[in-house]
Motif scaffolding. Structure first.
Motif, PDB file in Angstrom:
ATOM      1  N   PHE A  34      38.959  34.510  28.291  1.00 25.35           N
ATOM      2  CA  PHE A  34      39.023  34.633  29.742  1.00 25.35           C
ATOM      3  C   PHE A  34      39.407  36.047  30.142  1.00 25.35           C
ATOM      4  CE2 PHE A  34      39.876  30.072  29.190  1.00 25.35           C
ATOM      5  CZ  PHE A  34      38.935  29.562  30.061  1.00 25.35           C
ATOM      6  N   PRO A  35      39.101  36.432  31.389  1.00 25.88           N
ATOM      7  CA  PRO A  35      39.585  37.733  31.872  1.00 25.88           C
ATOM      8  C   PRO A  35      41.112  37.699  31.979  1.00 25.88           C
ATOM      9  CG  PRO A  35      38.590  36.472  33.661  1.00 25.88           C
ATOM     10  CD  PRO A  35      38.347  35.699  32.395  1.00 25.88           C
ATOM     11  N   ALA A  36      41.732  38.869  32.003  1.00 25.13           N
ATOM     12  CA  ALA A  36      43.193  38.945  32.100  1.00 25.13           C
ATOM     13  C   ALA A  36      43.684  38.323  33.401  1.00 25.13           C
ATOM     14  CB  ALA A  36      43.656  40.393  31.987  1.00 25.13           C
ATOM     15  N   THR A  37      42.974  38.568  34.492  1.00 22.56           N
ATOM     16  CA  THR A  37      43.334  37.985  35.789  1.00 22.56           C
ATOM     17  C   THR A  37      42.061  37.638  36.558  1.00 22.56           C
ATOM     18  OG1 THR A  37      43.369  40.115  36.947  1.00 22.56           O
ATOM     19  CG2 THR A  37      45.446  39.365  35.989  1.00 22.56           C
ATOM     20  N   ASN A  42      41.072  31.754  47.672  1.00 20.92           N
ATOM     21  CA  ASN A  42      41.583  31.473  49.004  1.00 20.92           C
ATOM     22  C   ASN A  42      42.335  32.671  49.604  1.00 20.92           C
ATOM     23  OD1 ASN A  42      42.017  29.556  51.178  1.00 20.92           O
ATOM     24  ND2 ASN A  42      44.146  29.509  50.513  1.00 20.92           N
ATOM     25  N   CYS A  43      43.322  33.199  48.871  1.00 22.01           N
ATOM     26  CA  CYS A  43      44.179  34.252  49.442  1.00 22.01           C
ATOM     27  C   CYS A  43      44.054  35.605  48.741  1.00 22.01           C
ATOM     28  CB  CYS A  43      45.638  33.795  49.456  1.00 22.01           C
ATOM     29  SG  CYS A  43      46.419  33.761  47.824  1.00 22.01           S
ATOM     30  N   GLN A  44      43.208  35.692  47.715  1.00 21.64           N
ATOM     31  CA  GLN A  44      42.926  36.929  46.983  1.00 21.64           C
ATOM     32  C   GLN A  44      44.083  37.434  46.120  1.00 21.64           C
ATOM     33  OE1 GLN A  44      39.697  37.929  46.948  1.00 21.64           O
ATOM     34  NE2 GLN A  44      39.524  36.083  48.183  1.00 21.64           N
ATOM     35  N   ALA A  45      45.081  36.595  45.850  1.00 23.08           N
ATOM     36  CA  ALA A  45      46.174  36.975  44.953  1.00 23.08           C
ATOM     37  C   ALA A  45      45.634  37.086  43.527  1.00 23.08           C
ATOM     38  CB  ALA A  45      47.292  35.942  45.012  1.00 23.08           C
ATOM     39  N   ASP A  46      46.232  37.963  42.715  1.00 23.00           N
ATOM     40  CA  ASP A  46      45.865  38.066  41.306  1.00 23.00           C
ATOM     41  C   ASP A  46      46.500  36.910  40.540  1.00 23.00           C
ATOM     42  OD1 ASP A  46      44.284  40.396  41.305  1.00 23.00           O
ATOM     43  OD2 ASP A  46      46.077  41.647  41.385  1.00 23.00           O
ATOM     44  N   LEU A  47      45.687  36.189  39.784  1.00 20.51           N
ATOM     45  CA  LEU A  47      46.152  35.043  39.009  1.00 20.51           C
ATOM     46  C   LEU A  47      45.959  35.320  37.530  1.00 20.51           C
ATOM     47  CD1 LEU A  47      44.417  32.235  41.107  1.00 20.51           C
ATOM     48  CD2 LEU A  47      46.730  33.170  41.414  1.00 20.51           C
ATOM     49  N   ALA A  48      47.043  35.250  36.763  1.00 15.75           N
ATOM     50  CA  ALA A  48      46.957  35.511  35.328  1.00 15.75           C
ATOM     51  C   ALA A  48      47.066  34.239  34.498  1.00 15.75           C
ATOM     52  CB  ALA A  48      48.050  36.489  34.912  1.00 15.75           C
ATOM     53  N   ALA A  64      35.359  27.100  30.586  1.00 17.43           N
ATOM     54  CA  ALA A  64      35.886  26.724  31.901  1.00 17.43           C
ATOM     55  C   ALA A  64      37.396  26.842  31.867  1.00 17.43           C
ATOM     56  CB  ALA A  64      35.481  25.306  32.291  1.00 17.43           C
ATOM     57  N   GLY A  65      37.941  27.320  32.955  1.00 15.73           N
ATOM     58  CA  GLY A  65      39.387  27.417  33.083  1.00 15.73           C
ATOM     59  C   GLY A  65      39.764  27.330  34.544  1.00 15.73           C
ATOM     60  N   GLN A  66      40.997  26.935  34.790  1.00 14.44           N
ATOM     61  CA  GLN A  66      41.462  26.845  36.168  1.00 14.44           C
ATOM     62  C   GLN A  66      42.775  27.600  36.302  1.00 14.44           C
ATOM     63  OE1 GLN A  66      42.142  22.805  37.285  1.00 14.44           O
ATOM     64  NE2 GLN A  66      43.628  22.414  35.687  1.00 14.44           N
ATOM     65  N   ALA A  67      42.940  28.205  37.466  1.00  9.77           N
ATOM     66  CA  ALA A  67      44.169  28.927  37.777  1.00  9.77           C
ATOM     67  C   ALA A  67      44.658  28.458  39.142  1.00  9.77           C
ATOM     68  CB  ALA A  67      43.901  30.429  37.786  1.00  9.77           C
ATOM     69  N   ARG A  68      45.870  27.913  39.176  1.00 11.07           N
ATOM     70  CA  ARG A  68      46.451  27.440  40.442  1.00 11.07           C
ATOM     71  C   ARG A  68      47.291  28.573  41.020  1.00 11.07           C
ATOM     72  NH1 ARG A  68      46.779  22.846  43.017  1.00 11.07           N
ATOM     73  NH2 ARG A  68      46.111  21.640  41.225  1.00 11.07           N
ATOM     74  N   VAL A  78      37.291  29.516  36.628  1.00  7.41           N
ATOM     75  CA  VAL A  78      36.580  30.527  35.852  1.00  7.41           C
ATOM     76  C   VAL A  78      35.574  29.752  35.014  1.00  7.41           C
ATOM     77  CG1 VAL A  78      36.776  32.343  34.133  1.00  7.41           C
ATOM     78  CG2 VAL A  78      38.653  31.955  35.739  1.00  7.41           C
ATOM     79  N   LEU A  79      34.286  30.017  35.240  1.00  9.48           N
ATOM     80  CA  LEU A  79      33.238  29.241  34.593  1.00  9.48           C
ATOM     81  C   LEU A  79      32.200  30.142  33.947  1.00  9.48           C
ATOM     82  CD1 LEU A  79      32.592  26.746  37.519  1.00  9.48           C
ATOM     83  CD2 LEU A  79      34.056  26.364  35.523  1.00  9.48           C
ATOM     84  N   GLU A  80      31.670  29.683  32.824  1.00  9.18           N
ATOM     85  CA  GLU A  80      30.564  30.381  32.183  1.00  9.18           C
ATOM     86  C   GLU A  80      29.665  29.328  31.559  1.00  9.18           C
ATOM     87  OE1 GLU A  80      31.132  33.991  29.679  1.00  9.18           O
ATOM     88  OE2 GLU A  80      30.201  32.713  28.159  1.00  9.18           O
ATOM     89  N   GLY A  81      28.380  29.425  31.839  1.00  7.63           N
ATOM     90  CA  GLY A  81      27.429  28.482  31.280  1.00  7.63           C
ATOM     91  C   GLY A  81      26.045  28.720  31.830  1.00  7.63           C
ATOM     92  N   THR A  82      25.130  27.869  31.401  1.00  5.28           N
ATOM     93  CA  THR A  82      23.771  27.939  31.919  1.00  5.28           C
ATOM     94  C   THR A  82      23.761  27.363  33.331  1.00  5.28           C
ATOM     95  OG1 THR A  82      23.199  25.740  31.098  1.00  5.28           O
ATOM     96  CG2 THR A  82      22.817  27.607  29.592  1.00  5.28           C
TER      97      THR A  82
END
Length: 109
Positions: A34-37, A42-48, A64-68, A78-82
């Motif tokens: 995954f990327p570092a952040t 919604n609010c454009q905050a950096d999520l790590a 696939a990953g999720q950041a709350r 965060v998604l990657e696929g066809t």
């Protein structure tokens, strides 16, 4: 011993640590993809803190990953696929989490 691919043998899992240690190693290896952040959608905050999601059962999904967001409590994916894999994942989220769970602005291929 029964030999598996890569020169490994049945019964070698215990030499790689406890089940909890092996799970932590697998999550860390996944997290490295995954990327570092990411920016909160919604609010454009950096999520790590991106938590990997198991997508092995969804054809075409590679990652696939999720950041709350701690500021606004929004979940950014965060998604990657066809294209077909992303559509299947979107259908799954719509079915289990309501419509509009994912707003795709860019598809990473």
């Amino acid at each position: 011993m029964i030999e598996l691919s890569g020169g490994r043998y049945v019964g070698q899992a215990s030499s790689r640590g406890t089940p909890e240690e092996r799970r932590a190693q697998a999550i860390a290896a996944q997290r490295d993809r995954f990327p570092a952040t990411v920016k909160c959608n919604n609010c454009q905050a950096d999520l790590a803190a991106i938590e990997p999601v198991d997508v092995r059962g969804i054809p075409g999904m590679r990652l696939a990953g999720q950041a709350r967001c701690p500021s606004c409590d929004h979940v950014t994916w965060v998604l990657e696929g066809t294209q077909s894999g992303l559509e299947l994942f979107q259908s799954f989220l719509d079915e289990h989490h309501g419509g509009g769970a994912v707003g795709a602005s860019e598809v990473k291929r």
